[in-house]
Design a protein around this motif. Structure first.
Motif, PDB file in Angstrom:
ATOM      1  N   ASP A 151     -16.184  11.307   3.213  1.00 21.82           N
ATOM      2  CA  ASP A 151     -16.432  12.629   2.620  1.00 21.82           C
ATOM      3  C   ASP A 151     -17.219  13.526   3.571  1.00 21.82           C
ATOM      4  O   ASP A 151     -16.943  14.715   3.681  1.00 21.82           O
ATOM      5  CB  ASP A 151     -17.186  12.493   1.291  1.00 21.82           C
ATOM      6  CG  ASP A 151     -16.306  11.915   0.188  1.00 21.82           C
ATOM      7  OD1 ASP A 151     -15.064  11.981   0.338  1.00 21.82           O
ATOM      8  OD2 ASP A 151     -16.847  11.394  -0.801  1.00 21.82           O
ATOM      9  N   TRP A 193       0.824  -1.212   0.000  1.00 23.03           N
ATOM     10  CA  TRP A 193       0.000   0.000   0.000  1.00 23.03           C
ATOM     11  C   TRP A 193       0.855   1.259   0.000  1.00 23.03           C
ATOM     12  O   TRP A 193       0.462   2.293  -0.526  1.00 23.03           O
ATOM     13  CB  TRP A 193      -0.977  -0.026   1.169  1.00 23.03           C
ATOM     14  CG  TRP A 193      -0.534   0.731   2.389  1.00 23.03           C
ATOM     15  CD1 TRP A 193      -0.806   2.026   2.684  1.00 23.03           C
ATOM     16  CD2 TRP A 193       0.284   0.250   3.469  1.00 23.03           C
ATOM     17  NE1 TRP A 193      -0.221   2.388   3.882  1.00 23.03           N
ATOM     18  CE2 TRP A 193       0.453   1.315   4.379  1.00 23.03           C
ATOM     19  CE3 TRP A 193       0.884  -0.979   3.765  1.00 23.03           C
ATOM     20  CZ2 TRP A 193       1.191   1.192   5.561  1.00 23.03           C
ATOM     21  CZ3 TRP A 193       1.614  -1.099   4.925  1.00 23.03           C
ATOM     22  CH2 TRP A 193       1.761  -0.043   5.800  1.00 23.03           C
ATOM     23  N   THR A 251      -5.868   5.318   5.102  1.00 21.64           N
ATOM     24  CA  THR A 251      -6.569   4.680   3.998  1.00 21.64           C
ATOM     25  C   THR A 251      -7.703   3.804   4.531  1.00 21.64           C
ATOM     26  O   THR A 251      -7.489   2.994   5.432  1.00 21.64           O
ATOM     27  CB  THR A 251      -5.597   3.795   3.177  1.00 21.64           C
ATOM     28  OG1 THR A 251      -4.520   4.591   2.720  1.00 21.64           O
ATOM     29  CG2 THR A 251      -6.315   3.178   1.980  1.00 21.64           C
ATOM     30  N   HIS A 296      -0.476   3.627  -2.853  1.00 22.40           N
ATOM     31  CA  HIS A 296      -1.385   4.624  -2.276  1.00 22.40           C
ATOM     32  C   HIS A 296      -2.835   4.416  -2.719  1.00 22.40           C
ATOM     33  O   HIS A 296      -3.424   5.293  -3.371  1.00 22.40           O
ATOM     34  CB  HIS A 296      -0.931   6.050  -2.647  1.00 22.40           C
ATOM     35  CG  HIS A 296       0.491   6.327  -2.285  1.00 22.40           C
ATOM     36  ND1 HIS A 296       0.926   6.413  -0.973  1.00 22.40           N
ATOM     37  CD2 HIS A 296       1.594   6.530  -3.056  1.00 22.40           C
ATOM     38  CE1 HIS A 296       2.218   6.661  -0.956  1.00 22.40           C
ATOM     39  NE2 HIS A 296       2.657   6.731  -2.202  1.00 22.40           N
ATOM     40  N   PRO A 297      -3.437   3.271  -2.403  1.00 25.51           N
ATOM     41  CA  PRO A 297      -4.818   3.012  -2.851  1.00 25.51           C
ATOM     42  C   PRO A 297      -5.826   3.912  -2.130  1.00 25.51           C
ATOM     43  O   PRO A 297      -5.565   4.446  -1.058  1.00 25.51           O
ATOM     44  CB  PRO A 297      -5.028   1.542  -2.458  1.00 25.51           C
ATOM     45  CG  PRO A 297      -4.131   1.344  -1.274  1.00 25.51           C
ATOM     46  CD  PRO A 297      -2.926   2.193  -1.549  1.00 25.51           C
ATOM     47  N   ASP A 298      -7.001   4.072  -2.754  1.00 29.41           N
ATOM     48  CA  ASP A 298      -8.079   4.846  -2.132  1.00 29.41           C
ATOM     49  C   ASP A 298      -8.774   4.033  -1.044  1.00 29.41           C
ATOM     50  O   ASP A 298      -9.351   4.594  -0.114  1.00 29.41           O
ATOM     51  CB  ASP A 298      -9.109   5.259  -3.182  1.00 29.41           C
ATOM     52  CG  ASP A 298      -8.530   6.276  -4.163  1.00 29.41           C
ATOM     53  OD1 ASP A 298      -7.688   7.090  -3.732  1.00 29.41           O
ATOM     54  OD2 ASP A 298      -8.907   6.231  -5.339  1.00 29.41           O
ATOM     55  N   LEU A 299      -8.722   2.701  -1.173  1.00 28.25           N
ATOM     56  CA  LEU A 299      -9.353   1.819  -0.192  1.00 28.25           C
ATOM     57  C   LEU A 299      -8.654   0.463  -0.244  1.00 28.25           C
ATOM     58  O   LEU A 299      -8.212   0.027  -1.301  1.00 28.25           O
ATOM     59  CB  LEU A 299     -10.847   1.661  -0.493  1.00 28.25           C
ATOM     60  CG  LEU A 299     -11.640   0.756   0.451  1.00 28.25           C
ATOM     61  CD1 LEU A 299     -12.983   1.402   0.815  1.00 28.25           C
ATOM     62  CD2 LEU A 299     -11.909  -0.613  -0.175  1.00 28.25           C
ATOM     63  N   PHE A 345     -16.844   5.487   1.598  1.00 28.75           N
ATOM     64  CA  PHE A 345     -16.422   6.739   0.972  1.00 28.75           C
ATOM     65  C   PHE A 345     -17.364   7.884   1.322  1.00 28.75           C
ATOM     66  O   PHE A 345     -16.928   9.019   1.534  1.00 28.75           O
ATOM     67  CB  PHE A 345     -16.315   6.589  -0.548  1.00 28.75           C
ATOM     68  CG  PHE A 345     -15.089   5.844  -1.001  1.00 28.75           C
ATOM     69  CD1 PHE A 345     -13.836   6.205  -0.524  1.00 28.75           C
ATOM     70  CD2 PHE A 345     -15.173   4.797  -1.890  1.00 28.75           C
ATOM     71  CE1 PHE A 345     -12.691   5.534  -0.928  1.00 28.75           C
ATOM     72  CE2 PHE A 345     -14.039   4.112  -2.309  1.00 28.75           C
ATOM     73  CZ  PHE A 345     -12.798   4.480  -1.823  1.00 28.75           C
TER      74      PHE A 345
END
Length: 194
Positions: free
Chosen positions: A81, A2, A34, A6-9, A77
Motif C-alpha cells: 500500500d 492462482w 500477487t 486471483h488471490p490477494d496473497l 500488505f
C-alpha cells in the motif's frame, strides 16, 4: 490455480509434490504481482535469499508461530500500500537510453524488444531510471525496494542488477546503462560508456 482465483496473497510452501515452490514462484512472477510469502523447513540463508531474489515478498521457516504469520502478511500488505503510486500520477511512460517503461502496465521495452521483468526488477529499474546519474548504494536500494528487515545483506541487490543487465543491455558484460560505481553502488546513466 492462482490464475483462476486471483488471490490477494499467496502462501507458498517450498516443499510441494510434483513442482517445488521456487519454480511456482518464478512462474507467478512472470505474469503476476500477487504478493508471495514462502514457507520452508530450510532455514539456510541461501534458500531465503534465493526465494527473495526470484520475487517472494517474505520468507518464513517452519515450524512457525501462527501469530507471526498473520503479522508478516499484514506487513506485506502495508508495504504494498505504501509503495503504490498516487492515482493522480500523470507520467505513464518513461524513456531513456533505448529503454521504455510503461508504469501503469509495468511493461518494459529495451532497444525495441519487449522484456519480461520480475516485480522487483521493474521496481529497481524504475527507481534508477527516474534518478539518472544518481548513485545508489546497495543498502539504499535494499531500503527503497525491499523490506528493511533484510537491511545489511546486499546479495539480492547484486543478483537483481546482474539480471537486469542481462535483460536490458545490448552487452551485459559491457553495460552502457546500468553502471557500477566501485565501492559505492550503482547508477543509471545512458550518457556514460563502459
Amino acid at each position: 490455480v492462482w490464475r483462476k482465483h486471483h488471490p490477494d496473497l499467496i502462501i507458498l510452501d517450498l516443499m510441494m509434490p510434483r513442482v517445488d515452490g521456487w519454480r511456482v514462484c518464478e512462474t507467478i512472477r512472470t505474469e503476476d504481482e500477487t504478493p508471495i510469502l514462502m514457507l520452508t523447513a530450510k532455514s539456510e540463508d541461501y534458500d531465503r535469499l534465493f526465494g527473495l531474489t526470484i520475487g517472494a515478498n517474505d520468507y518464513m521457516s517452519k515450524p512457525f508461530n501462527p501469530q507471526e504469520l498473520v503479522l508478516r502478511v499484514k506487513s506485506i500488505f502495508r508495504l504494498i500500500d505504501s509503495s503504490k503510486p498516487p492515482s493522480t500520477e500523470k507520467r505513464e511512460t518513461i524513456e531513456s537510453g533505448g529503454v521504455v517503461l510503461i508504469t501503469t502496465t509495468r511493461e518494459v521495452t529495451a532497444h525495441g524488444t519487449s522484456v519480461k521483468l520480475t516485480v522487483k526488477e521493474f521496481d529497481l529499474l524504475l527507481l534508477l531510471v527516474t534518478h539518472p546519474k544518481q548513485v545508489f548504494s546497495r543498502s539504499q536500494l535494499l531500503h527503497q525496494i525491499w523490506d528493511t528487515a533484510y537491511d545489511g545483506d546486499t546479495t539480492t541487490v547484486t543478483v537483481h542488477l546482474r539480471r537486469l543487465r542481462e535483460k536490458i543491455e545490448k552487452d551485459a558484460s559491457n553495460p552502457e546503462l546500468l553502471h557500477t560505481v566501485w565501492g559505492i553502488g550503482y547508477k543509471f546513466d545512458p550518457g556514460e560508456s563502459g
